[in-house]
Design an enzyme around this catalytic site. Structure first.
Site, PDB file in Angstrom:
ATOM      1  N   ASP A 127       0.812  -1.219   0.000  1.00  0.00           N
ATOM      2  CA  ASP A 127       0.000   0.000   0.000  1.00  0.00           C
ATOM      3  C   ASP A 127       0.843   1.266   0.000  1.00  0.00           C
ATOM      4  OD1 ASP A 127       0.854  -0.424   2.603  1.00  0.00           O
ATOM      5  OD2 ASP A 127      -1.145  -0.419   3.494  1.00  0.00           O
TER       6      ASP A 127
ATOM      7  N   ASP B 256       5.253   0.560  13.385  1.00  0.00           N
ATOM      8  CA  ASP B 256       4.591  -0.741  13.453  1.00  0.00           C
ATOM      9  C   ASP B 256       5.469  -1.910  13.900  1.00  0.00           C
ATOM     10  OD1 ASP B 256       2.252   0.443  12.573  1.00  0.00           O
ATOM     11  OD2 ASP B 256       2.631  -0.025  10.488  1.00  0.00           O
TER      12      ASP B 256
END
Length: 829
Positions: free
Chosen positions: A52, A461
């Protein structure tokens, strides 16, 4: 109509011979969301994956991946690392298409493009769109929205977002026109009240699927299916006259949104997965359906029902060699694990990849391994037994030439294996992480320690990584940063006179968000002097390692000495830039707007330092690693230097303006190279100087780094001429070479694998966060616009303020509102 500008990939604005040769620092595990995987239907071994925010990759025969979009995301085209759809030409294995763009709202000012390669991604041409593409928007895992007519390579369809409808090319992607006969452009908006436009944009079209078993009309496939994000009227449309007219497919399921639509040509059947959410984070109900093309009948083949159905369905893999064999995945089964189902009778019966025996015991019909990225085991699987099979599973494919080979994308990596048919006999499969070569991380901070750890990488993350030496850059780390393991590490710094001492900050309120190490980042411990309400921002370690200065995101600038409790530094504005002198323990530096601050008493108090005449915005501050009192400041007017602890400054050169992050690294002999992202003679790029900024050389060439405003930068403290670039979605690149005056002899480092390789921004600051372990789109400039000190628990623009399980500050700074981005993340907008 779109017209192709036929822009070749190798259109570098800078002289290639002047640039370094770049490689990727290896993590081996991907690190972010993989929403799409596409196999070529007629040529063995050809497959692609899209990230993405991290570009596009081509599969290699050894299960590794090669990046194929690294040259098309320069500063002005950073959004090209977002990919919302992929398509291959069934008649030509060398042709691949991609819909490129990052956001459909104001975060991305650029319209998207349909990119085409005729050499499997080595070069590209572009058909520029008149609207935006959302590679990092909600619903990016549906699709694929691009498709090439299997009977006619000149015909390409694209299903757009934002109400722009269906588009068609009849000249192999050179031009596209709107299919005006296709009327339903989508009605669904995830959150119509979202003022940012991120969740309030119309989701639009979801997939285009050709029926290759249907007849042709004037050389075009007659039957085509298109999915639409519309759960109120109809979501699947069909044309039986090669796209001239369209109608809602009769008898179709209602209520849910279709995510994937796959044809099994031997069966003459379509398989579709549905969810009550658009993904990739939501979905608490859903279904799987089979549509018989011969009888035009629908059959509900959902694998589970009742209380066992607590998720929607996303990923769908159909076996082309064994009709009736397929796998489907729960889009999001957040606890205790993802769920995948297998059928060998067209969905009449199913077997799960795990099932409860007597709670909390379960039978797990799989084995897991991660040889390419051992940190995934130590940092994720061993920390908790939840979700080892992944999450956000939208991409799921069975190799059309090998029924045993399957791949699926998760919010962290690509997984899969080579014994899928063992599911049918032994009901057990071997699953590995298979993302070697994919580097899809948003890098928050870099440091290279002279005489210490070669590279410290703080990431979104996945916490962060330590590379002890240059020789380890091509080897995946055994562990990410743990104990404490922050979801996102926002900053890392070292003590210049005690180089084994490292400090880092995290971005999740509710626990202490500072970690300290006394062995160069090999192991960590919690700094209990930190409160549980301070988080984010940047850290600076004093030269001797006795004091931490922390410019937090939630409570302004704070100081702690000897791991005692932090106290507020009232003299500094909230979110001020900070740095420590690396050789004199008494000095810290800070900056805000155009004002430079100096502390000569170990950060206890700050006073205004020297002026930077001609500059109105300070972007970054660094101290020389080995010379006390030598400080560099990047600004909108260029780079300024001080040799007297910031008492006065001199503009180094007018050759670079609008300079963002800067760094120093060891050069040849006794010199130190100065590196800078800024506007120079070759445009907005990475430059290097061997003569303290008198002359500059383009080090970037055709290599993409995305937006230079979001890049992180570090010069090696140990290896002459080695420099590191942290990107907003493609991990860390590095190169090694010699800079001489205004020219460069560039040589690539030999320690990186040749196959190694996930939002970005313009000059404004934006942050888009996903889940705690998905791919995070984080963009930061190093500036602030409001001098607001924070005495209560509030957070600034673009920081987290809510979400499921969140325990931090819920109040936004004045002028901003806490807006939900998904059920797990709200941020101040």
């Amino acid at each position: 109509m779109w017209t192709s500008k036929a822009l070749a990939l190798l259109l570098a604005a800078a002289p290639i011979e002047a640039a370094f040769s770049w490689s990727s620092v290896k993590t081996g595990g991907g690190g972010g969301f993989i929403p799409g995987i596409v196999f070529h239907p007629k040529t063995k071994g050809v497959a692609y994956a899209r990230a993405d925010i991290g570009g596009i990759y081509r599969l290699n025969s050894d299960d590794s991946w090669t990046p194929i979009s690294d040259g098309i995301a320069q500063d002005s085209t950073w959004h090209n690392w977002g990919s919302d759809a992929l398509a291959v030409d069934p008649q030509n294995a060398d042709v691949v298409y991609a819909a490129l763009g990052m956001y459909t709202n104001s975060w991305d000012p650029n319209n998207g493009a349909i990119a085409k390669s005729t050499d499997q991604g080595s070069t590209w041409t572009f058909s520029n769109l008149t609207f935006k593409v959302g590679g990092n928007m909600p619903g990016r895992g549906t699709g694929e929205r691009l498709a090439v007519d299997p009977a006619n390579s000149n015909i390409v369809y694209y299903g757009a977002r934002s109400g722009h409808g269906l588009w068609k090319s009849t000249d192999g992607g050179v031009t596209f026109s709107n299919v005006t006969s296709f009327k339903n452009t989508g009605t669904y908006r995830e959150d119509p009240s979202d003022s940012t436009g991120y969740e309030s944009d119309i989701m639009g079209l979801l997939f285009v699927t050709f029926d290759s078993t249907s007849s042709t009309i004037s050389g075009a496939t007659s039957r085509i299916f298109v999915g639409v994000a519309d759960n109120t009227t109809a979501s699947v449309y069909v044309s039986t006259d090669a796209g001239s007219t369209w109608s809602a497919l009769a008898g179709q399921p209602g209520t849910f949104f279709p995510h994937k639509c796959k044809l099994q040509p031997t069966e003459k059947a379509l398989y579709l997965t549905y969810s009550d959410g658009i993904g990739p984070y939501d979905g608490t109900n859903g279904a799987v359906w089979r549509y018989d093309l011969t009888t035009s009948t629908w059959t509900n083949i959902t694998p589970v029902s009742g209380s066992n159905l607590y998720f929607g369905f996303g990923g769908l893999g159909v076996d082309m060699l064994k009709p009736g064999y397929l796998v489907v995945a729960a889009l999001n089964s957040w606890w205790p694990n993802a769920q995948i189902f297998r059928s060998n009778d067209s969905g009449t019966t199913w077997s799960p990849i795990w099932e409860w025996t007597s709670y909390p015991s379960m039978n797990q019909y799989y084995g897991l391994s991660t040889p390419n990225a051992p940190w995934i085991n130590t940092g994720f699987w061993e920390v908790t037994n939840d979700e080892p099979l992944g999450w956000m599973i939208e991409a799921l494919e069975i190799d059309p030439f090998n029924s045993d080979h399957w791949l699926y994308g998760t919010g962290l990596t690509i997984m899969g294996g080579h014994d899928l048919t063992s599911w049918d006999s032994a009901h057990n499969v071997s699953i590995s992480t298979l993302a070697n070569g994919i580097e899809e991380m948003a890098v928050e901070s870099l440091a290279s320690v002279p005489g210490g750890s070669e590279l410290l990488v703080a990431v979104g993350d996945d916490s962060g990584f330590t590379y002890a030496s240059s020789s380890s850059l091509g080897t995946a780390p055994a562990s990410n940063w743990m104990a404490p393991e922050f979801t996102t590490s926002t900053s890392v710094d070292y003590a210049g006179l005690a180089v084994a001492d490292i400090v880092r900050s995290g971005n999740s309120a509710g626990t202490q968000q500072l970690g300290v190490s006394s062995n160069g980042g090999s192991t960590w411990s919690i700094d209990y002097g930190a409160s549980t309400t301070a988080y984010g921002g940047t850290v600076a370690y004093s030269a001797s390692g006795d004091t931490v200065l922390w410019s937090t995101a939630s409570q302004g600038v704070m100081r702690s000495q000897y791991t005692n409790s932090f106290t507020s530094i009232s003299a500094l504005p909230a979110t001020a830039l900070i740095a420590s002198d690396k050789q004199n323990d008494n000095y810290f530096y800070a900056a805000y707007a155009s004002t430079f601050y100096v502390s000569s008493n170990n950060g206890q108090t700050f006073a205004t330092g020297g002026s930077l005449s001609g500059a109105s915005q300070i972007n970054y501050v660094i101290a020389h690693p080995t010379t006390a009192g030598k400080v560099y400041v990047s600004t909108n007017a260029g780079i300024y230097a001080s040799t007297n602890f910031g008492s006065s400054f001199t503009l180094l050169t007018s050759a670079l303006t609008n300079v963002y992050e800067i760094a120093l690294g060891v050069g040849s002999g006794s010199t130190w190279y100065l590196y800078a992202f800024g506007t120079g003679p070759d445009g907005n790029r990475l430059y290097g100087s061997a003569d303290n900024g008198n002359t500059w050389t383009d080090l970037q060439g055709s290599q993409s780094f995305g937006s230079i405003a979001s890049c992180k930068l570090a010069g090696s403290g140990n290896v002459a001429g080695q420099v590191y670039v942290g990107t907003n979605g493609r991990g860390v690149f590095y190169a090694k070479g010699t800079i001489t005056g205004g020219s460069t002899s560039g040589t690539s480092s030999t320690s990186a694998s040749s196959t190694s390789t996930s939002h970005a921004t313009t000059l404004t600051t934006i942050t888009t966060s996903t889940t705690t372990t998905g791919s995070t789109a984080t963009t930061t400039t190093h500036t602030s616009t409001a001098a607001t000190t924070t005495s209560t628990c509030t957070v600034g623009q673009y920081y987290q303020c809510g979400g499921s399980g969140y325990t931090g500050c819920t109040n936004c700074a004045s002028g901003y509102t806490c807006v939900a981005q998904n059920p797990y993340y709200s941020q101040c907008i």
